[in-house]
Motif scaffolding. Sequence first.
Motif, PDB file in Angstrom:
ATOM      1  N   SER A 299      40.621  10.877   9.656  1.00 31.90           N
ATOM      2  CA  SER A 299      39.627  11.018   8.975  1.00 31.90           C
ATOM      3  C   SER A 299      39.313  12.450   8.487  1.00 31.90           C
ATOM      4  N   ALA A 300      40.062  13.352   9.428  1.00 29.88           N
ATOM      5  CA  ALA A 300      40.023  14.865   9.089  1.00 29.88           C
ATOM      6  C   ALA A 300      40.682  15.232   7.734  1.00 29.88           C
ATOM      7  N   LEU A 301      42.103  14.343   7.874  1.00 29.48           N
ATOM      8  CA  LEU A 301      42.934  14.744   6.389  1.00 29.48           C
ATOM      9  C   LEU A 301      42.373  14.211   5.371  1.00 29.48           C
ATOM     10  N   GLU A 302      41.519  12.905   5.664  1.00 23.89           N
ATOM     11  CA  GLU A 302      41.086  12.078   4.323  1.00 23.89           C
ATOM     12  C   GLU A 302      40.161  13.035   3.939  1.00 23.89           C
ATOM     13  N   SER A 303      39.014  13.661   4.849  1.00 26.80           N
ATOM     14  CA  SER A 303      37.989  14.364   4.143  1.00 26.80           C
ATOM     15  C   SER A 303      38.354  15.753   4.044  1.00 26.80           C
ATOM     16  N   LYS A 304      39.517  16.054   4.183  1.00 28.15           N
ATOM     17  CA  LYS A 304      40.060  17.500   3.998  1.00 28.15           C
ATOM     18  C   LYS A 304      39.390  18.494   4.797  1.00 28.15           C
ATOM     19  N   THR A 305      39.051  18.105   5.798  1.00 26.77           N
ATOM     20  CA  THR A 305      38.561  18.993   6.843  1.00 26.77           C
ATOM     21  C   THR A 305      39.807  19.888   7.205  1.00 26.77           C
ATOM     22  N   VAL A 306      40.834  19.243   7.426  1.00 28.81           N
ATOM     23  CA  VAL A 306      42.050  19.995   7.489  1.00 28.81           C
ATOM     24  C   VAL A 306      42.987  19.657   6.311  1.00 28.81           C
ATOM     25  N   ASP A 307      44.206  20.638   6.156  1.00 28.56           N
ATOM     26  CA  ASP A 307      45.084  20.485   5.173  1.00 28.56           C
ATOM     27  C   ASP A 307      46.096  19.631   5.727  1.00 28.56           C
ATOM     28  N   GLY A 308      46.402  19.569   7.079  1.00 30.37           N
ATOM     29  CA  GLY A 308      47.750  18.932   7.392  1.00 30.37           C
ATOM     30  C   GLY A 308      47.680  18.679   8.921  1.00 30.37           C
ATOM     31  N   GLN A 309      48.736  18.236   9.454  1.00 31.17           N
ATOM     32  CA  GLN A 309      48.975  17.980  10.862  1.00 31.17           C
ATOM     33  C   GLN A 309      50.371  17.688  11.143  1.00 31.17           C
ATOM     34  N   GLU A 310      50.689  17.620  12.203  1.00 34.06           N
ATOM     35  CA  GLU A 310      52.226  17.623  12.837  1.00 34.06           C
ATOM     36  C   GLU A 310      52.494  16.513  13.777  1.00 34.06           C
ATOM     37  N   ASN A 311      53.409  15.613  13.663  1.00 33.62           N
ATOM     38  CA  ASN A 311      53.528  14.549  14.330  1.00 33.62           C
ATOM     39  C   ASN A 311      54.881  13.822  14.213  1.00 33.62           C
ATOM     40  N   PRO A 312      55.514  13.065  15.141  1.00 34.32           N
ATOM     41  CA  PRO A 312      56.837  12.595  14.846  1.00 34.32           C
ATOM     42  C   PRO A 312      56.829  11.566  13.520  1.00 34.32           C
ATOM     43  N   LEU A 313      57.773  11.306  12.888  1.00 36.74           N
ATOM     44  CA  LEU A 313      57.799  10.403  11.809  1.00 36.74           C
ATOM     45  C   LEU A 313      57.253   9.090  11.972  1.00 36.74           C
ATOM     46  N   ALA A 314      57.525   8.453  13.172  1.00 40.03           N
ATOM     47  CA  ALA A 314      56.973   7.045  13.217  1.00 40.03           C
ATOM     48  C   ALA A 314      55.327   7.009  13.487  1.00 40.03           C
ATOM     49  N   THR A 315      54.900   8.056  13.938  1.00 38.74           N
ATOM     50  CA  THR A 315      53.665   8.211  13.915  1.00 38.74           C
ATOM     51  C   THR A 315      52.725   8.466  12.550  1.00 38.74           C
TER      52      THR A 315
ATOM     53  N   GLU B  88      54.048   7.418   9.999  1.00 43.19           N
ATOM     54  CA  GLU B  88      53.765   6.360   9.165  1.00 43.19           C
ATOM     55  C   GLU B  88      53.054   5.352   9.650  1.00 43.19           C
ATOM     56  N   SER B  89      53.063   4.939  11.087  1.00 42.57           N
ATOM     57  CA  SER B  89      52.229   3.906  11.604  1.00 42.57           C
ATOM     58  C   SER B  89      50.717   4.237  11.599  1.00 42.57           C
ATOM     59  N   ASN B  90      50.562   5.560  11.549  1.00 47.37           N
ATOM     60  CA  ASN B  90      48.963   5.974  11.324  1.00 47.37           C
ATOM     61  C   ASN B  90      48.543   6.048   9.750  1.00 47.37           C
ATOM     62  N   LYS B  91      49.526   5.763   9.012  1.00 47.79           N
ATOM     63  CA  LYS B  91      49.318   5.857   7.394  1.00 47.79           C
ATOM     64  C   LYS B  91      48.950   7.112   7.097  1.00 47.79           C
ATOM     65  N   PHE B  92      49.362   8.403   7.720  1.00 50.85           N
ATOM     66  CA  PHE B  92      49.222   9.803   7.108  1.00 50.85           C
ATOM     67  C   PHE B  92      49.600   9.886   5.515  1.00 50.85           C
ATOM     68  N   ASN B  93      50.619   9.229   5.355  1.00 52.46           N
ATOM     69  CA  ASN B  93      51.323   9.543   3.905  1.00 52.46           C
ATOM     70  C   ASN B  93      50.266   9.221   2.859  1.00 52.46           C
ATOM     71  N   GLU B  94      49.042   8.156   3.258  1.00 48.04           N
ATOM     72  CA  GLU B  94      48.086   7.910   2.298  1.00 48.04           C
ATOM     73  C   GLU B  94      47.043   9.068   1.932  1.00 48.04           C
ATOM     74  N   VAL B  95      47.159  10.017   2.832  1.00 49.99           N
ATOM     75  CA  VAL B  95      46.477  11.229   2.687  1.00 49.99           C
ATOM     76  C   VAL B  95      47.121  12.666   2.523  1.00 49.99           C
ATOM     77  N   GLN B  96      48.256  12.493   2.754  1.00 47.52           N
ATOM     78  CA  GLN B  96      49.159  13.742   2.885  1.00 47.52           C
ATOM     79  C   GLN B  96      50.553  13.353   1.831  1.00 47.52           C
ATOM     80  N   LYS B  97      50.528  14.445   1.016  1.00 48.69           N
ATOM     81  CA  LYS B  97      51.708  14.601  -0.029  1.00 48.69           C
ATOM     82  C   LYS B  97      52.901  14.947   0.457  1.00 48.69           C
ATOM     83  N   TYR B  98      52.955  16.077   1.372  1.00 51.17           N
ATOM     84  CA  TYR B  98      54.082  16.702   1.598  1.00 51.17           C
ATOM     85  C   TYR B  98      54.560  16.417   2.958  1.00 51.17           C
TER      86      TYR B  98
END
Length: 339
Positions: free
Chosen positions: A203-219, A221-231
Amino acid sequence: SLLIPGLLFMVAGCGLIGTAQPASPAKGIQVRMIKAGIGLNEDHPQGQGLKKFKEIVERKTGGKWKVQTYFSAQLGDDLKMTEALKGGLQEITIPSTSPLVGTVKEFGIFDFPFVFNDPKEADAVLDGPLGQKLLQKLPQHGLIGLAYWENGFRNLTNSKHPVATVADFRGLKIRTMQNEVHINAFKALGVNPTPMAFSEVFSALESKTVDGQENPLATIESNKFNEVQKYLSLTNHVYTPFVFLVSKKFWDQLSDEEKKILTDAAIEAGKYERELNRQQNKKSLENLKRKGMQVNEFSPEEKKKAQEIIKPVIDKYSKEFGEDLVKQMYDEVNKVRGQ
Ligand code: TF8
């Protein structure tokens, strides 16, 4: 018949003698209900690993133990669940070591960037003398550490622009784990770090409270961060492990036989989880590209520059965690590399 009352008398007699004896440690395998909670989803390798653990334990105890599994931080985030273990309110959790530095500060050595080159090096150090030494610091805090599982190499995502050079970090607002090494290393790179629990990240990514985050690729994908992160930048900047924790209040009630079943299951399920995670990371990279993320490499030259910039932070925390311990980590890595 005469036999049955006789038997009953014997059983009752044993019971009486039993209660007159001082409490002895539990023998054999008792009927037990175990609450095991994790921060990630059921379909993530951590979730699959927990299900494997449940299956092994329930089989080896002949069904006397029942493991109730809770995924996606249903019982709370890593810190909350760890506190529940200390209080004896929950039996098992598998957090990242990073937020546990408030309990055992030395876990912070695993937050140093660019220590391991591949997962096999991490396995050797975590399963070797150094990893075990750190697990032994847990019981005095009401926790038993049975094994390291894999979270993995972390990669940066954001919604602003590709991060391909150290300069590209500047000005980004990035969610970090609740850990000083991460916070200060990112600060050194010009990032505005925002520590928060993992369960709040989407929700912090979705609301743009933060620009980004860092985690392993499996996370990612499974947390669908790609829906709210382009790069997605393949920074692989740090390998952070999971640690399989058991409440000491629970552990102390167990018989030796039960302790062995629990320990073996944590290790066996951990091996399965590591393997699954390594396969999943490859698949997730392809899936994230297919789902529209723009992916770029982070070159060895830029990694070197990042390391230079972060060096004062590492030097400071090496003193704080113990230079001997840090040296032991690098020595063990070099040993695996055959140097
Ligand atoms: C993080 C960690 C988490 C895990 C999980 C919630 O970013 O990588 O994904 O610790 O248990 O907070």
